[in-house]
Design a protein around this motif. Structure first.
Motif, PDB file in Angstrom:
ATOM      1  N   LEU A 152       1.187  -1.106   0.150  1.00 43.14           N
ATOM      2  CA  LEU A 152      -0.280   0.197  -0.128  1.00 43.14           C
ATOM      3  C   LEU A 152       1.307   1.039  -0.175  1.00 43.14           C
ATOM      4  CD1 LEU A 152      -2.491   1.311   0.336  1.00 43.14           C
ATOM      5  CD2 LEU A 152      -2.220   1.183   2.800  1.00 43.14           C
ATOM      6  N   VAL A 153       2.121   1.714   1.046  1.00 38.07           N
ATOM      7  CA  VAL A 153       2.454   2.321   0.712  1.00 38.07           C
ATOM      8  C   VAL A 153       3.447   2.620  -0.240  1.00 38.07           C
ATOM      9  CG1 VAL A 153       4.954   2.979   2.534  1.00 38.07           C
ATOM     10  CG2 VAL A 153       2.774   2.500   3.337  1.00 38.07           C
ATOM     11  N   TRP A 154       3.838   1.672  -0.622  1.00 35.56           N
ATOM     12  CA  TRP A 154       4.954   1.176  -1.968  1.00 35.56           C
ATOM     13  C   TRP A 154       4.573   2.309  -3.090  1.00 35.56           C
ATOM     14  CZ3 TRP A 154       7.268  -4.380  -2.162  1.00 35.56           C
ATOM     15  CH2 TRP A 154       7.468  -4.351  -1.008  1.00 35.56           C
ATOM     16  N   ILE A 155       2.574   1.836  -3.381  1.00 37.08           N
ATOM     17  CA  ILE A 155       1.955   2.046  -4.310  1.00 37.08           C
ATOM     18  C   ILE A 155       1.544   3.141  -3.938  1.00 37.08           C
ATOM     19  CG2 ILE A 155      -0.769   1.829  -5.349  1.00 37.08           C
ATOM     20  CD1 ILE A 155      -0.375  -0.928  -5.419  1.00 37.08           C
ATOM     21  N   ALA A 156       1.408   3.865  -2.955  1.00 34.36           N
ATOM     22  CA  ALA A 156       0.837   5.040  -2.778  1.00 34.36           C
ATOM     23  C   ALA A 156       2.124   5.913  -3.412  1.00 34.36           C
ATOM     24  CB  ALA A 156       0.900   5.577  -1.062  1.00 34.36           C
ATOM     25  N   GLN A 157       3.244   5.479  -2.548  1.00 33.12           N
ATOM     26  CA  GLN A 157       4.800   7.124  -2.816  1.00 33.12           C
ATOM     27  C   GLN A 157       4.942   6.519  -4.546  1.00 33.12           C
ATOM     28  OE1 GLN A 157       6.655   8.061  -1.270  1.00 33.12           O
ATOM     29  NE2 GLN A 157       7.096   9.536  -2.968  1.00 33.12           N
ATOM     30  N   ILE A 158       5.025   5.693  -5.467  1.00 34.10           N
ATOM     31  CA  ILE A 158       5.058   5.457  -6.797  1.00 34.10           C
ATOM     32  C   ILE A 158       3.566   6.558  -7.614  1.00 34.10           C
ATOM     33  CG2 ILE A 158       5.031   4.314  -9.373  1.00 34.10           C
ATOM     34  CD1 ILE A 158       5.595   1.778  -7.362  1.00 34.10           C
ATOM     35  N   TYR A 159       2.475   6.337  -6.824  1.00 29.99           N
ATOM     36  CA  TYR A 159       1.089   6.722  -7.558  1.00 29.99           C
ATOM     37  C   TYR A 159       1.211   8.191  -7.182  1.00 29.99           C
ATOM     38  CZ  TYR A 159      -3.151   7.254  -8.505  1.00 29.99           C
ATOM     39  OH  TYR A 159      -4.901   8.071  -9.329  1.00 29.99           O
ATOM     40  N   GLY A 160       2.303   9.049  -5.876  1.00 27.46           N
ATOM     41  CA  GLY A 160       2.551  10.212  -5.523  1.00 27.46           C
ATOM     42  C   GLY A 160       3.746  10.694  -6.786  1.00 27.46           C
ATOM     43  N   GLY A 161       4.433  10.030  -7.421  1.00 29.92           N
ATOM     44  CA  GLY A 161       5.253  10.349  -8.161  1.00 29.92           C
ATOM     45  C   GLY A 161       5.000  10.481 -10.166  1.00 29.92           C
ATOM     46  N   ILE A 162       3.652   9.808 -10.058  1.00 32.08           N
ATOM     47  CA  ILE A 162       3.072  10.148 -10.837  1.00 32.08           C
ATOM     48  C   ILE A 162       2.778  11.881 -11.724  1.00 32.08           C
ATOM     49  CG2 ILE A 162       1.166   9.787 -12.638  1.00 32.08           C
ATOM     50  CD1 ILE A 162       1.620   6.768 -11.508  1.00 32.08           C
ATOM     51  N   ILE A 264       0.022 -12.538  -3.232  1.00 29.86           N
ATOM     52  CA  ILE A 264      -1.516 -12.740  -3.904  1.00 29.86           C
ATOM     53  C   ILE A 264      -1.289 -12.033  -4.781  1.00 29.86           C
ATOM     54  CG2 ILE A 264      -2.145 -11.662  -1.340  1.00 29.86           C
ATOM     55  CD1 ILE A 264      -1.468  -8.374  -1.652  1.00 29.86           C
ATOM     56  N   TYR A 265      -3.017 -12.069  -5.447  1.00 33.40           N
ATOM     57  CA  TYR A 265      -3.009 -11.372  -6.687  1.00 33.40           C
ATOM     58  C   TYR A 265      -3.974 -10.122  -6.575  1.00 33.40           C
ATOM     59  CZ  TYR A 265      -3.153 -10.864 -11.872  1.00 33.40           C
ATOM     60  OH  TYR A 265      -2.449 -10.378 -13.027  1.00 33.40           O
ATOM     61  N   GLN A 266      -3.298  -8.904  -7.044  1.00 34.16           N
ATOM     62  CA  GLN A 266      -4.703  -8.073  -6.853  1.00 34.16           C
ATOM     63  C   GLN A 266      -4.417  -6.674  -7.912  1.00 34.16           C
ATOM     64  OE1 GLN A 266      -4.748  -6.032  -3.287  1.00 34.16           O
ATOM     65  NE2 GLN A 266      -6.057  -4.113  -3.695  1.00 34.16           N
ATOM     66  N   ILE A 267      -5.563  -6.109  -8.449  1.00 32.07           N
ATOM     67  CA  ILE A 267      -5.750  -4.980  -9.745  1.00 32.07           C
ATOM     68  C   ILE A 267      -6.533  -3.729  -8.564  1.00 32.07           C
ATOM     69  CG2 ILE A 267      -6.574  -3.870 -11.708  1.00 32.07           C
ATOM     70  CD1 ILE A 267      -6.391  -6.878 -12.513  1.00 32.07           C
ATOM     71  N   ASP A 268      -5.584  -2.530  -8.779  1.00 36.04           N
ATOM     72  CA  ASP A 268      -6.272  -1.139  -8.427  1.00 36.04           C
ATOM     73  C   ASP A 268      -6.381  -0.515  -9.845  1.00 36.04           C
ATOM     74  OD1 ASP A 268      -5.394  -2.605  -5.663  1.00 36.04           O
ATOM     75  OD2 ASP A 268      -3.650  -1.529  -5.160  1.00 36.04           O
ATOM     76  N   ILE A 383      -3.825   1.691 -14.243  1.00 31.69           N
ATOM     77  CA  ILE A 383      -4.000   0.457 -13.470  1.00 31.69           C
ATOM     78  C   ILE A 383      -2.826   0.275 -13.059  1.00 31.69           C
ATOM     79  CG2 ILE A 383      -4.660  -2.044 -13.764  1.00 31.69           C
ATOM     80  CD1 ILE A 383      -5.976  -1.149 -16.135  1.00 31.69           C
ATOM     81  N   PHE A 384      -3.033  -0.800 -11.223  1.00 30.80           N
ATOM     82  CA  PHE A 384      -2.072  -1.195 -10.659  1.00 30.80           C
ATOM     83  C   PHE A 384      -2.176  -2.369 -10.149  1.00 30.80           C
ATOM     84  CE2 PHE A 384      -0.957   3.228  -9.204  1.00 30.80           C
ATOM     85  CZ  PHE A 384       1.111   2.384  -9.089  1.00 30.80           C
ATOM     86  N   VAL A 385      -0.924  -3.385 -10.856  1.00 30.39           N
ATOM     87  CA  VAL A 385      -1.432  -4.787 -10.481  1.00 30.39           C
ATOM     88  C   VAL A 385      -0.340  -5.126  -9.100  1.00 30.39           C
ATOM     89  CG1 VAL A 385      -1.260  -7.111 -11.674  1.00 30.39           C
ATOM     90  CG2 VAL A 385      -2.135  -5.618 -12.719  1.00 30.39           C
TER      91      VAL A 385
END
Length: 595
Positions: A152-162, A264-268, A383-385
């Motif tokens: 969750l934290v990793w994706i949040a930081q990558i997402y913010g970097g966009i 896990i396998y998850q798509i956001d 999309i985040f996978v």
């Protein structure tokens, strides 16, 4: 009798005000920053915890300053639920600070004493030692980095970097590197910090919530004397409306992949929508999430892009009524939690909506809802996978702060075409009318006297019925437990397993039918016990019989409605549950002891 005062202020105050608060409120110390306590180690010493900084004790002495008395402006009184017995007053101090005063004389004083004694005991147990400044900072950052090791934290930081060029693209947490910029001295950092404080930590930006068993007049007098001392810098609140579109760049609307720490396998799927901060009266995103997340009959995830229907006023009114009932009959919060929630609400809502602005829906706004639904298209999705099936070599990029490996690519055209295929559109529809929303909220008069323990009303060959009259809360609620007793599950292990299977199969069969009851704030449980089958239902009493009928209908018809595929899936999951239970040492020891 000590803990009578709960206070929460939404923003920080300066050190000189901190000293004034220390002088007036009890607690010999109000530390300039929170001390971090840790388990005992080499050189650690036991330290008695300081008393709570915002608690008034018997040795409290108040010395009013006449010039500050009755200097506040009274705002519109917040609207409250008809079941709320507390008194409220909203005021604005002469320095611009907005205050909500809450007088609660319904809470037993002896219970406050018990809770404070319990809290003190917990603090004494937790107080194992104090760290020096260097160890404290090291521990804080270590804890921060440990928390960062989650997807969750990793994706949040990558997402913010966009959001390139936007404040969101900066480091969202903090470490020694981000707090020690290269080429900047300590003196310069201190100067910038104080400049930031002077610009943004000012009385007119702050909100304060105070809850006590004292009268509103007494609390207002105290608050005026204490918090009127917070400075006002005379500047307008800085606006950031020019930053309302952070993702208007080519890096959005892409496919991102990372390897999670778990299997896990998850798509956001994420869309960037217009701000809704000023639309608290209609809460359009609440409406959309209600429909998209609905798990009842005809539930859908793609209805909004498959159906040409307009926003539905009937569904909005159902959501509105459910939230109104939940707000009116919700459980009372602890004062410390209550003031924290309300203090934050005060930053976003006008005075009359301080209490209910975050909970209730006031008006239907189909135009803005449609504006949001029109934006939920594949052409604007990001999309985040998260999958372990992707190899490390495919992750060709690295996020600089957490060093998270990830990949960025175009969304496959096959995915886009599949999203535009309407072949399954007929299988989705809007939720049906919710038949579990309470309508009769009257409180029935009982024809028996109150008692300390449940009273047996019926005893015959079919069973026993016990009843306990509520004489405290006086709400249209009921808590009902049915215990279907049987000795069969104790005869052999196979029968016990069969009873577990029965309960789990019924739960799966009725999930769509009871989901509306869950939305209507009705609670239920069905499980196998050592002496039979237990069914519990609770909530607003009007539609509880309907919920019970629904459960019994599926229970009695299970043998005719269960499909082999569903039964096998439940059986496999039950095997996993047994295994996961048995590998826990505490559970295993207990079970072996009973053999």
């Amino acid at each position: 009798m000590k803990k009578l005062f709960s206070v929460w202020i939404r923003t920080l105050y300066t050190s000189d005000i901190n000293q004034d608060l220390t002088r007036i409120f009890s607690g010999s110390t109000m530390p300039k920053r929170t001390k971090v306590r840790a388990a005992p180690g080499p050189g650690a010493k036991k330290v008695k915890p300081n008393p709570a900084p915002f608690s008034i004790t018997n040795d409290f002495q108040f010395s009013p300053v006449p010039e500050l008395m009755r200097t506040a402006t009274v705002l519109q009184t917040p609207e409250k639920a008809s079941t709320d017995k507390k008194e409220y007053r909203a005021i604005r101090l002469k320095n611009g600070l907005t205050v909500l005063l809450i007088s609660d004389c319904t809470y037993p004083l002896d219970k406050l004493d018990e809770e404070e004694a319990l809290l003190a005991a917990k603090e004494e147990t937790a107080a194992k030692g104090e760290l020096d400044d260097e160890e404290e900072v090291s521990l804080i950052f270590k804890q921060c980095w440990l928390k960062a090791f989650s997807c969750l934290v990793w994706i949040a930081q990558i997402y913010g970097g966009i959001a390139e060029g936007h404040p969101m693209s900066k480091f969202m947490w903090g470490n020694t590197k981000s707090l020690s910029p290269e080429g900047m001295t300590d003196a310069e950092m201190s100067k910038r910090l104080h400049s930031f404080r002077d610009r943004h930590y000012s009385a007119q930006y702050m909100t304060l919530a105070v809850q006590s068993q004292h009268s509103l007049d007494t609390m207002q007098e105290w608050v005026e004397q204490i918090y009127s001392l917070i400075p006002n810098n005379g500047l307008e609140l800085e606006s950031f409306k020019h930053l309302d579109k952070p993702f208007l760049n080519p890096r959005y609307n892409k496919l991102y992949r990372i390897r999670p720490t778990q299997d896990i396998y998850q798509i956001d799927l994420t869309w960037s929508l217009p701000s809704t901060l000023d639309r608290y009266r209609s809460k359009p995103l609440h409406y959309l999430s209600w429909i998209i997340g609905h798990e009842g009959k005809g539930s859908l995830l793609s209805f909004l892009r498959l159906s040409p229907q307009e926003p539905n006023s009937r569904i909005f009114k159902e959501i509105q009524e459910i939230e109104r009932l939940d707000y009116m009959y919700k459980e009372e919060k602890q004062p410390c939690d209550n003031v924290e929630t309300l203090c934050e609400n005060m930053q976003f809502f006008p005075a009359e909506r301080f209490l209910d602005g975050d909970d209730l829906l006031f008006e239907f706004d189909p135009d803005f809802i449609k504006q949001c639904t029109d934006a939920l298209v594949v052409e604007s999705v990001n999309i985040f996978v998260k999958t372990c099936d992707i190899s490390e070599s495919e992750l060709d990029q690295v996020e600089p702060w957490f060093n998270t490996k990830y990949s960025e690519s175009e969304i496959p055209s096959a995915w886009i075409l599949a999203c535009k295929d309407h072949v399954y559109s007929s299988e989705f529809h809007l939720p049906e009318p919710n038949l579990f929303i309470a309508e009769d909220l009257s409180i029935r008069s009982a024809d028996i006297e109150g008692s300390m323990y449940p009273v047996r009303l019926v005893e015959d060959e079919l069973g026993e019925l016990f009843y306990k009259k509520d004489e405290s809360f006086l709400q249209p609620r009921a808590y009902i437990q049915y215990h279907i007793r049987s000795h069969l599950q104790l005869q052999c292990l196979e029968n016990s397993i069969m009873l577990d299977l029965l309960a789990n199969c019924v739960l799966q069969l009725m999930v769509e039918d009871v989901y509306p009851a869950d939305l209507a704030q009705l609670n239920f449980s069905l499980y196998a016990s050592e002496t039979g089958l237990v069914i519990k239902v609770s909530g607003l009493s009007d539609k509880l019989p309907r919920l019970m009928e629904t459960i019994l209908k599926h229970l009695t018809a299970m043998s005719d409605t269960i499909q082999e595929s569903l039964f096998n899936a439940v059986l496999e999951q039950q095997r996993k549950n047994y295994y996961n239970h048995s590998i826990k040492p505490s559970k295993l020891v207990r079970d072996v002891r009973l053999i």
